[in-house]
Design an enzyme around this catalytic site. Sequence first.
Site, PDB file in Angstrom:
ATOM      1  CB  ALA A   1     -76.943  27.494  68.364  1.00  0.00           C
TER       2      ALA A   1
ATOM      3  N   GLY B   1     -81.688  27.923  70.583  1.00  0.00           N
ATOM      4  CA  GLY B   1     -81.802  29.127  69.634  1.00  0.00           C
ATOM      5  C   GLY B   1     -83.194  29.113  68.974  1.00  0.00           C
TER       6      GLY B   1
ATOM      7  CD  GLU C   1     -82.038  31.692  72.917  1.00  0.00           C
ATOM      8  OE1 GLU C   1     -81.493  32.327  73.993  1.00  0.00           O
ATOM      9  OE2 GLU C   1     -81.343  30.600  72.269  1.00  0.00           O
TER      10      GLU C   1
ATOM     11  CD  GLU D   1     -80.294  26.989  74.863  1.00  0.00           C
ATOM     12  OE1 GLU D   1     -80.534  27.520  73.967  1.00  0.00           O
ATOM     13  OE2 GLU D   1     -81.040  26.296  75.746  1.00  0.00           O
TER      14      GLU D   1
END
Length: 693
Positions: free
Chosen positions: A66, A105, A108, A128
């Site tokens: 992200a 992310g 993911e 993370e």
Amino acid sequence: MGAINAVVSLAADGDIAILSVNSPPVNALSQQVRAGLLEGARQADADKTVKAVVLICDGKTFIAGADITEFGKPPAAPSLVEVQDAIEGASKPFIAAIHGTALGGGLEVALCCHYRVAVPSAKCGLPEVNLGLLPGAGGTQRLPRIVGVEQALDMVTSGKHVDAKSAHAAGLVDELVPEGALQASAIAFARKLIADGRPLKRVRDLDDKVAAARGKREVFDAFRKANAKKFRGFLAPEYNIRAIEAAVDKPFDDGLATERKLFIELMTGTQSAAQRYVFFAERQVWKVPDVPDDTPTIPVHRVGIIGAGTMGGGIAMNFANIGVPITMVETKQDALDRGLGVVRKNYERSTKSGKLTMADVDKRMQLFTGSLDLGQLADCDLVIEAVFENMDIKKDVFGKLDRIVKPGAILATNTSALDINEIATAVKRPEAVIGMHFFSPANVMRLLEVVRAKATSKPVIATSMQLAKKLGKIAALVGVCPGFVGNRILYARSAQANAMLMEGAMPWDIDKAIYDFGLPMGPFAMSDLAGLDIGWIPEKTSSSTIREVLCEQDRRGQKTGAGFYDYDEQRNAKPSPVTEKIIREFAAKSGAPQRTISEHEILERCLFAQINEGAKILEEKIAIRPSDIDIVWINGYGWPVYRGGPMFYADTVGLANVVAKLEDYGPKLGKNFAISPLLRQLAADGKRFQDMK
Ligand code: T1G
């Protein structure tokens, strides 16, 4: 087909669509990237001519997570989950083509694709936890469904980047493809999928790997127990474990909801704010405003080290580790042999953990040349002096180096406190002199204080910072003052700690407060570890300090089984009635009123004195920015990263509160204590250190 937006495009290779992201530097999932991916996925899925979709990234890496710069800001649509649902729920296979690092992310998103291919040099991870977070886009629910619970627990709580070969072995990557042929191989893989009529493999539908752990609490209990020490003080690792537990215990969507709840708790907490601050601080610290990136640097092909003691040996190992030959100079043969012997022993110890082979050890030792002759350093590009901390000795060494070492070489000192401008007066080329303050053990500690003296040239600074990066260190450029940044702030804390001993506190009270705050140990336990006799001269001892009295009674720290603490055979420390008696007698003699000092006061006086000293360091421009001070204390003195460093911590407390408390404590802080004008000004303006430009 064509550009979806500025950072995402959709192309076709026959019936295979290519959905590409091009958003330097690391293709982070910014709003633009999310919007482009969502639209691109929908278009590709709706296009009847498309049989499969390859998701690939331009530049140095697949999506690395992200966009951390968007954290803390109001969320902008579309959400990452919308993008993931469009991919996972598509009617045709999506294949993630991975190079560089598929992280957070990014992984993911790849886990929502139906298949993943990667080049061997690629890495995958969910780091993370290093930002005080957990994978908040299904990573804690999908990863264990592929790699199993144990490996998933390890990956999300360590944040490690797993290499492609191991990811393939774990089923995270379906196929390894040749370096340099990623897109073509991914397209071929897609075509084979279609030809073989292979199903859309949705990770969310997999259950056997999580079912294997269902009802087995012991898996999680054992993991928590094994990592309790490592996770001490951190919130995120425990939250990651709970999310994986939810993956085992709950249906997928319920697990996802639990993950979301845990993620938001972390995201809105101070620990993650601190760790995200440190993420950017670790990247800022390398930037020196008046030394631009294109400053010419000096090639370093051979290094000279003067002094084969603990520091000299550790420093030399750093260079051998990156293949740079070292000439190590000592004054006596036995000292040289001892120093080289310690280096070999340290390397051999690494063979036990499998980090090195004996062949590696021999290869590194072959890079070492020992000598008793400074003349052997003539052709070195960099010489680092690590001799006894005495100005006359250092100036003598530098004077000799000046006459011996070739022009253009860097002359560095490893002093941890002495005036480098003064040392530079011993040479005719002060522009070549710089401080390289390594921390003990130098081959292990990540921090390097690079100390800029008045005359140090920009190429010497640029070379030293660049070299630090090559050595795998994190370097902060600091100015010359007693103790530079790290030790100077340590002295400010020690002054308060020692003062409180006179007012009724015991070493173990103070250490407990600092330890509970999150540091690995308090000042007195640290002194016992380092040895209380550093700088102590038995012939000149006069029982004038508690430390002297302890040394006089042969209580010189862990090495003598007693210091501030008493130690058992396993070196476990316990409060000492002997030390208590010595301190009470000293305190009584000082006439200071004795009182019980609360843990709160101990902490505030120690930490706020550090913050105040940090502000003075900024006033004097000894540090470039507040976050550099935080990097120094996190990487050199064990300040817990989840508290962001002393200056970040001050901002969380509020500078006005810090000033008010320091004023409250007033004379207790010592007659020489003065509140920093910068700290007062920022507090008065309602500003934070982070607001300083
Ligand atoms: N967001 C924004 N900027 C980033 C970024 C990111 N994720 N990663 C790197 N940058 C910037 C960085 O600040 C620097 O900027 C430049 O890119 C180069 O980085 C929902 C919540 C990928 C291994 O934790 O580990 O996904 O200083 O110097 O050494 O579950 O960057 O040049 O201005 O580090 O080659 C999870 C973080 C996010 C990975 C490359 N992802 N990045 O290393 O370059 S949270 C991460 C890295 C998340 C989801 C959650 C490394 C790297 P500048 P660099 P590098």
